[in-house]
Design an enzyme around this catalytic site. Structure first.
Site: not given
Ligand code: DAK
Length: 263
Positions: A108, A131, A63
């Site tokens: 997500g 998360e 997400a």
């Molecule tokens: N959200 C927004 N932007 C993201 C993103 C994300 N999840 N993942 C990556 N990006 C963006 C980065 O900010 C970056 O943008 P710029 O800085 O270039 O503008 C671009 O994508 C490239 O990412 P990186 O520069 O970080 O690339 P790397 O190769 O260095 O790293 C990575 C890749 C996937 C390891 C890293 O980007 C990362 O750790 N991303 C976050 C992964 C993550 O934590 N995903 C889980 C998100 S929490 C809910 C239900 C569900 C949810 C929430 C609420 N409710 C019922 C209310 C779900 C929650 C989640 O999914």
């Protein structure tokens, strides 16, 4: 649409989440467009869907953390509902959905792949539920679907430790059915979808419903669900032609030329 592309390839619909600059992260607009795309699928002309992400790095990196970071409680609830509704729509969609996971499937992203019927992935795929490191629980069905797919013990380990796993481990624990080199993934997904599309469509749909609905109830109720959906296949053109072709030893024609019928 800005973030979703849809391509019809014969009986197969290919949905691509196309927001590569943010690694295909799910913001509200992506969720809304995905919802509208599913509503627009022509169920008479389509027998299987493939869901994938644009680019060669990420399926869906979760997400959108930027969007979520400023949400109020009410907005967070609305965002969660939007995600849950579209994930559930995928899960209960009348057609089989194959997730072709072509890179990161985090949070997500892992959850949306688990809403699909079948997951296959590229060798660079990474799965995880990070998360708890962000101070939240997996909220798009992760605590429920991961435990059902890989067992409670493995799901708890992945979720509590927030540890990502690589494609080979995802295969070993049964999260994905197969791993392919990146450049072979879409061909493999299309081949699998085509294999589904050549089967009797009503029977395939009923199998999906029987498996999904049956898993939600005890075995006595599940068998009743199966009986009903089995019975539903009779008197359809597909059933008559499929069995008729077999009895006539006309296996070449078997089901492959049967026109779609949805009642
Ligand atoms: N959200 C927004 N932007 C993201 C993103 C994300 N999840 N993942 C990556 N990006 C963006 C980065 O900010 C970056 O943008 P710029 O800085 O270039 O503008 C671009 O994508 C490239 O990412 P990186 O520069 O970080 O690339 P790397 O190769 O260095 O790293 C990575 C890749 C996937 C390891 C890293 O980007 C990362 O750790 N991303 C976050 C992964 C993550 O934590 N995903 C889980 C998100 S929490 C809910 C239900 C569900 C949810 C929430 C609420 N409710 C019922 C209310 C779900 C929650 C989640 O999914």
């Amino acid at each position: 649409m800005e973030f979703i592309t849809y391509e019809q390839d014969g009986f197969v619909g290919i949905i691509t989440i196309n927001r590569p600059k943010a690694l295909n992260a799910l913001n509200s607009q992506v969720l809304e467009e995905l919802d509208a795309t599913l509503d627009a699928v022509d169920l008479d002309a389509t027998r299987a869907l493939i869901l994938t992400g644009a680019g060669d790095k990420s399926f869906v990196a979760g997400a959108d953390i930027g969007e979520m970071s400023t949400l109020t409680k009410a907005e967070g609830e609305a965002f969660g509902k939007k995600g849950n509704d579209v994930f559930r729509k995928l899960e209960t969609f009348p057609l089989p959905v194959i997730a072709a996971v072509n890179g990161f499937a985090l949070g997500g992203g892992c959850e949306i792949s688990m809403s699909c019927d079948i997951r296959i992935c590229s060798d660079n795929a990474i799965f995880g539920q990070p998360e708890v490191g962000l101070g939240i629980t997996p909220g798009f069905g992760g605590t429920q679907r991961l435990a059902r797919l890989v067992g409670a013990g493995m799901a708890k380990q992945m979720i509590y430790t927030a540890r990502n796993i690589k494609a080979d481990e995802a295969y070993r624990i049964g999260l994905v059915n197969a791993v392919y080199p990146q450049d072979e993934l879409m061909d493999a997904a299309k081949k699998m979808a085509a294999g589904i599309a050549m089967q009797a469509p009503i029977a395939v749909r009923n199998c999906k419903k029987a498996i999904n609905d049956g898993l939600d109830v005890d075995m006595d109720q599940a068998i009743v669900i199966e009986e009903k959906l089995f019975g539903d296949c009779f008197e359809t053109e597909d059933q008559r032609a499929g069995m008729g072709n077999f009895l006539e030893k006309d296996k070449e024609k078997k089901l492959k030329v049967v026109p779609f019928q949805n009642k």
